[in-house]
Write a protein that holds these residues in place. Structure first.
Motif, PDB file in Angstrom:
ATOM      1  N   MET A  98       0.812  -1.211   0.000  1.00  0.00           N
ATOM      2  CA  MET A  98       0.000   0.000   0.000  1.00  0.00           C
ATOM      3  C   MET A  98       0.848   1.264   0.000  1.00  0.00           C
ATOM      4  O   MET A  98       0.400   2.326  -0.409  1.00  0.00           O
ATOM      5  CB  MET A  98      -0.939  -0.002   1.215  1.00  0.00           C
ATOM      6  CG  MET A  98      -1.946  -1.152   1.238  1.00  0.00           C
ATOM      7  SD  MET A  98      -3.093  -1.118  -0.151  1.00  0.00           S
ATOM      8  CE  MET A  98      -4.048   0.346   0.229  1.00  0.00           C
ATOM      9  N   GLY A  99       2.081   1.164   0.510  1.00  0.00           N
ATOM     10  CA  GLY A  99       2.962   2.325   0.507  1.00  0.00           C
ATOM     11  C   GLY A  99       2.557   3.374   1.525  1.00  0.00           C
ATOM     12  O   GLY A  99       1.751   3.133   2.430  1.00  0.00           O
ATOM     13  N   ARG A 100       3.078   4.560   1.368  1.00  0.00           N
ATOM     14  CA  ARG A 100       2.758   5.656   2.296  1.00  0.00           C
ATOM     15  C   ARG A 100       1.417   6.290   1.964  1.00  0.00           C
ATOM     16  O   ARG A 100       0.997   6.312   0.818  1.00  0.00           O
ATOM     17  CB  ARG A 100       3.850   6.731   2.245  1.00  0.00           C
ATOM     18  CG  ARG A 100       5.210   6.276   2.776  1.00  0.00           C
ATOM     19  CD  ARG A 100       6.227   7.402   2.666  1.00  0.00           C
ATOM     20  NE  ARG A 100       7.516   7.012   3.241  1.00  0.00           N
ATOM     21  CZ  ARG A 100       7.835   7.135   4.511  1.00  0.00           C
ATOM     22  NH1 ARG A 100       6.938   7.654   5.361  1.00  0.00           N
ATOM     23  NH2 ARG A 100       9.019   6.767   4.963  1.00  0.00           N
ATOM     24  N   GLY A 101       0.768   6.813   2.986  1.00  0.00           N
ATOM     25  CA  GLY A 101      -0.463   7.574   2.779  1.00  0.00           C
ATOM     26  C   GLY A 101      -1.712   6.749   2.526  1.00  0.00           C
ATOM     27  O   GLY A 101      -2.726   7.277   2.085  1.00  0.00           O
ATOM     28  N   TRP A 102      -1.662   5.440   2.809  1.00  0.00           N
ATOM     29  CA  TRP A 102      -2.867   4.652   2.594  1.00  0.00           C
ATOM     30  C   TRP A 102      -3.898   4.927   3.679  1.00  0.00           C
ATOM     31  O   TRP A 102      -3.571   5.393   4.768  1.00  0.00           O
ATOM     32  CB  TRP A 102      -2.541   3.152   2.513  1.00  0.00           C
ATOM     33  CG  TRP A 102      -1.981   2.539   3.759  1.00  0.00           C
ATOM     34  CD1 TRP A 102      -0.685   2.532   4.148  1.00  0.00           C
ATOM     35  CD2 TRP A 102      -2.706   1.835   4.781  1.00  0.00           C
ATOM     36  NE1 TRP A 102      -0.537   1.866   5.341  1.00  0.00           N
ATOM     37  CE2 TRP A 102      -1.770   1.417   5.747  1.00  0.00           C
ATOM     38  CE3 TRP A 102      -4.037   1.494   4.965  1.00  0.00           C
ATOM     39  CZ2 TRP A 102      -2.126   0.702   6.886  1.00  0.00           C
ATOM     40  CZ3 TRP A 102      -4.405   0.776   6.099  1.00  0.00           C
ATOM     41  CH2 TRP A 102      -3.448   0.390   7.040  1.00  0.00           C
ATOM     42  N   VAL A 103      -5.165   4.642   3.369  1.00  0.00           N
ATOM     43  CA  VAL A 103      -6.291   4.988   4.254  1.00  0.00           C
ATOM     44  C   VAL A 103      -7.082   3.716   4.570  1.00  0.00           C
ATOM     45  O   VAL A 103      -7.337   2.894   3.687  1.00  0.00           O
ATOM     46  CB  VAL A 103      -7.217   6.022   3.588  1.00  0.00           C
ATOM     47  CG1 VAL A 103      -8.385   6.369   4.505  1.00  0.00           C
ATOM     48  CG2 VAL A 103      -6.435   7.275   3.216  1.00  0.00           C
ATOM     49  N   PHE A 104      -7.446   3.562   5.833  1.00  0.00           N
ATOM     50  CA  PHE A 104      -8.209   2.394   6.273  1.00  0.00           C
ATOM     51  C   PHE A 104      -9.699   2.727   6.307  1.00  0.00           C
ATOM     52  O   PHE A 104     -10.103   3.782   6.795  1.00  0.00           O
ATOM     53  CB  PHE A 104      -7.738   1.964   7.660  1.00  0.00           C
ATOM     54  CG  PHE A 104      -8.513   0.827   8.260  1.00  0.00           C
ATOM     55  CD1 PHE A 104      -8.738  -0.346   7.548  1.00  0.00           C
ATOM     56  CD2 PHE A 104      -9.022   0.921   9.552  1.00  0.00           C
ATOM     57  CE1 PHE A 104      -9.445  -1.402   8.097  1.00  0.00           C
ATOM     58  CE2 PHE A 104      -9.732  -0.129  10.111  1.00  0.00           C
ATOM     59  CZ  PHE A 104      -9.942  -1.293   9.384  1.00  0.00           C
ATOM     60  N   GLN A 105     -10.516   1.820   5.772  1.00  0.00           N
ATOM     61  CA  GLN A 105     -11.968   2.003   5.800  1.00  0.00           C
ATOM     62  C   GLN A 105     -12.604   0.897   6.633  1.00  0.00           C
ATOM     63  O   GLN A 105     -12.328  -0.282   6.437  1.00  0.00           O
ATOM     64  CB  GLN A 105     -12.545   1.970   4.376  1.00  0.00           C
ATOM     65  CG  GLN A 105     -14.064   2.136   4.301  1.00  0.00           C
ATOM     66  CD  GLN A 105     -14.844   0.846   4.557  1.00  0.00           C
ATOM     67  OE1 GLN A 105     -14.337  -0.253   4.334  1.00  0.00           O
ATOM     68  NE2 GLN A 105     -16.068   0.978   5.065  1.00  0.00           N
ATOM     69  N   HIS A 106     -13.438   1.286   7.568  1.00  0.00           N
ATOM     70  CA  HIS A 106     -14.338   0.350   8.237  1.00  0.00           C
ATOM     71  C   HIS A 106     -15.604   1.110   8.581  1.00  0.00           C
ATOM     72  O   HIS A 106     -15.631   2.342   8.576  1.00  0.00           O
ATOM     73  CB  HIS A 106     -13.697  -0.306   9.472  1.00  0.00           C
ATOM     74  CG  HIS A 106     -13.246   0.641  10.546  1.00  0.00           C
ATOM     75  ND1 HIS A 106     -12.689   0.224  11.725  1.00  0.00           N
ATOM     76  CD2 HIS A 106     -13.273   2.006  10.633  1.00  0.00           C
ATOM     77  CE1 HIS A 106     -12.394   1.260  12.484  1.00  0.00           C
ATOM     78  NE2 HIS A 106     -12.741   2.348  11.843  1.00  0.00           N
ATOM     79  N   ASP A 107     -16.690   0.384   8.870  1.00  0.00           N
ATOM     80  CA  ASP A 107     -17.967   1.056   9.101  1.00  0.00           C
ATOM     81  C   ASP A 107     -18.053   1.566  10.540  1.00  0.00           C
ATOM     82  O   ASP A 107     -17.065   1.548  11.287  1.00  0.00           O
ATOM     83  CB  ASP A 107     -19.142   0.135   8.747  1.00  0.00           C
ATOM     84  CG  ASP A 107     -19.172  -1.135   9.588  1.00  0.00           C
ATOM     85  OD1 ASP A 107     -18.669  -1.114  10.725  1.00  0.00           O
ATOM     86  OD2 ASP A 107     -19.710  -2.156   9.103  1.00  0.00           O
ATOM     87  N   ASN A 108     -19.245   2.001  10.930  1.00  0.00           N
ATOM     88  CA  ASN A 108     -19.412   2.646  12.235  1.00  0.00           C
ATOM     89  C   ASN A 108     -19.954   1.705  13.309  1.00  0.00           C
ATOM     90  O   ASN A 108     -20.691   2.125  14.204  1.00  0.00           O
ATOM     91  CB  ASN A 108     -20.326   3.863  12.095  1.00  0.00           C
ATOM     92  CG  ASN A 108     -19.689   4.955  11.259  1.00  0.00           C
ATOM     93  OD1 ASN A 108     -18.475   5.163  11.325  1.00  0.00           O
ATOM     94  ND2 ASN A 108     -20.480   5.642  10.452  1.00  0.00           N
ATOM     95  N   ASP A 109     -19.588   0.430  13.213  1.00  0.00           N
ATOM     96  CA  ASP A 109     -19.915  -0.514  14.281  1.00  0.00           C
ATOM     97  C   ASP A 109     -19.318   0.004  15.596  1.00  0.00           C
ATOM     98  O   ASP A 109     -18.258   0.633  15.605  1.00  0.00           O
ATOM     99  CB  ASP A 109     -19.340  -1.890  13.926  1.00  0.00           C
ATOM    100  CG  ASP A 109     -19.691  -2.941  14.970  1.00  0.00           C
ATOM    101  OD1 ASP A 109     -18.941  -3.034  15.965  1.00  0.00           O
ATOM    102  OD2 ASP A 109     -20.683  -3.657  14.786  1.00  0.00           O
ATOM    103  N   SER A 110     -19.985  -0.269  16.700  1.00  0.00           N
ATOM    104  CA  SER A 110     -19.537   0.261  18.001  1.00  0.00           C
ATOM    105  C   SER A 110     -18.121  -0.195  18.354  1.00  0.00           C
ATOM    106  O   SER A 110     -17.361   0.546  18.994  1.00  0.00           O
ATOM    107  CB  SER A 110     -20.512  -0.162  19.105  1.00  0.00           C
ATOM    108  OG  SER A 110     -20.614  -1.576  19.174  1.00  0.00           O
TER     109      SER A 110
END
Length: 331
Positions: free
Chosen positions: A235-247
Motif C-alpha cells: 500500500m505504501g505511504r499515505g494509505w487509508v483504512f476504511q471500516h464502518d461505524n460498528d460500536s
C-alpha cells in the motif's frame, strides 16, 4: 418437418438469368444443384411479382391489447415485485387469456427486465444526509485516491450456501429505486463470521471470528491482519483504512489504537454497506464457496480462505476503478 433454408438473393437472381437465357427448369436445377420445384417456384414468383426476394413477414399479432399492456405496466410500476403469474391472472379476470411467456415478452418489449432486488440498508433521514454528504465530497476524487484505500468488513458465511433472492421488474438504471430494493437491518450470529480486507491491488487476509466480537478482540484482529495485509498489498505511504461505524470500530480505545499506529481512517456514513465494494467480494466468495459444498464449519473456514485467495486482483481493481458509479447512484 424441418424448415427449408431460403436461397440467397444471388442464387435467386441467377435462376432468373438462366431462365431468361432459355434454359429449362431441369437444366437450371441440375446446374445449380437445387430442386426442380424450387427453381419453378422462384421463376413463378419472378413472373408474377417481378421480384425474387421475399417481403418482410408481418409477424404474429400481439395477443395483448394496448389497454391490456397499459394495465400490466401500471401494475408493475406500482408493485415491481408483481409476478408474471399475477399478471396472467389479472388479464384473465379482464377477459384476456395469455401465458407467462407472453407476459415476459411484453414487459421486455416495454423496456423492463427481471432482475434480483438489491438489498439496501434501512435508512433514516440522518443516514440519508450523511450518505449524500459523503458522496458529494468524494464524487470528484481521482481513481488514485481510491487505490490507496484498504477496505474492510465482516460477514456471515452460511454452511449451506447463499440466501435466495427476490426478483423485480425494473428499467436498466433503476436498481436502487426504493420500490426495487429490499430493506435490511444488521444482525449478528450465523454459522461463522469472517473479517476481511482488500484494496485495488487484491485481497488481504481473511480472519475467522470464533467468539462474540468486542472492542478488544477487534483490535487484536486488526493487529494480526490489518498491517500485514497493507504490507503484502504494498500500500505504501499515505494509505487509508476504511471500516464502518460498528460500536467496536468507533470505540475510544480503537480510535486511540489506530492513531498510535499512525493509521488514517476514512470518515464513513452509517448504514452504507452499498458504498463498500467489499460487499461485491463477499457475494463472489459466497458463490464460490457454495459451489464447493463444505461439509462442516471447519471445512467452511478452510474453503473460504482458499477461495478468498483465488479472487483475481483484476476484480478488485475493477471495483475500485468504478467507485464513482456508486457515489453517483447515491446522489
Amino acid at each position: 418437418m424441418a424448415n427449408t433454408k431460403e436461397l440467397s438473393k444471388d442464387v435467386r437472381d441467377k435462376i432468373v438469368d438462366l431462365h431468361k437465357a432459355g434454359m429449362g427448369y431441369k437444366t437450371i436445377a441440375k446446374q445449380l444443384g437445387e430442386k426442380v420445384t424450387t427453381v419453378g417456384a422462384i421463376i413463378h414468383k419472378w413472373k408474377k411479382h417481378k421480384r425474387t426476394v421475399n417481403l418482410p413477414r408481418p409477424g404474429a399479432q400481439c395477443k395483448i391489447s394496448p389497454r391490456g399492456v397499459a394495465m400490466i405496466m401500471r401494475a408493475v410500476r406500482n408493485q415491481p415485485r408483481t409476478t408474471r403469474e399475477d399478471l396472467v391472472n389479472d388479464l384473465k379476470a379482464a377477459g384476456t387469456i395469455v401465458t407467462k411467456k407472453t407476459i415476459g415478452n411484453t414487459l421486455r418489449r416495454e423496456g423492463l427486465k427481471s432482475c434480483s432486488a438489491r438489498k439496501v440498508p434501512l435508512l433514516k433521514k440522518a443516514h440519508i444526509h450523511a450518505r449524500l454528504k459523503f458522496a458529494n465530497e468524494h464524487l470528484n476524487d481521482s481513481e488514485d485516491n481510491w487505490v490507496k484505500v484498504l477496505w474492510s468488513d465482516e460477514t456471515k458465511m452460511e454452511l449451506f450456501g447463499i440466501n435466495s433472492t427476490h426478483r423485480v421488474w425494473r428499467r436498466r438504471n433503476a436498481a436502487y429505486d426504493p420500490k426495487n430494493t429490499i430493506p435490511t437491518v444488521k444482525h449478528g450470529g450465523g454459522n461463522i463470521m469472517l473479517w476481511g480486507c482488500f484494496s485495488g491491488k487484491g485481497t488481504g487476509q481473511l480472519h475467522r471470528i470464533k467468539e462474540t466480537m468486542d472492542g478488544a478482540m477487534y483490535r487484536q484482529i486488526l493487529g494480526e491482519n490489518l498491517l500485514p495485509s497493507a504490507r503484502a498489498l504494498k500500500m505504501g505511504r499515505g494509505w487509508v483504512f476504511q471500516h464502518d461505524n460498528d460500536s467496536n470500530h468507533t470505540a475510544k480505545a480503537t480510535k486511540e489504537w489506530l492513531k498510535k499506529k499512525h493509521i488514517k481512517v476514512l470518515e464513513w456514513p452509517s448504514q452504507s454497506p452499498d458504498l463498500n465494494p467489499v460487499e461485491n467480494l463477499w457475494r463472489e466468495l459466497k458463490v464460490r464457496v457454495a459451489k464447493r459444498q463444505p461439509r462442516n464449519l471447519n471445512d467452511l473456514e478452510k474453503i473460504c480462505k482458499e477461495e478468498w485467495d483465488k479472487i483475481p486482483p483484476e476484480m478488485c481493481a475493477n471495483l475500485v476503478a468504478n467507485y464513482k458509479k456508486r457515489l453517483t447512484s447515491v446522489i
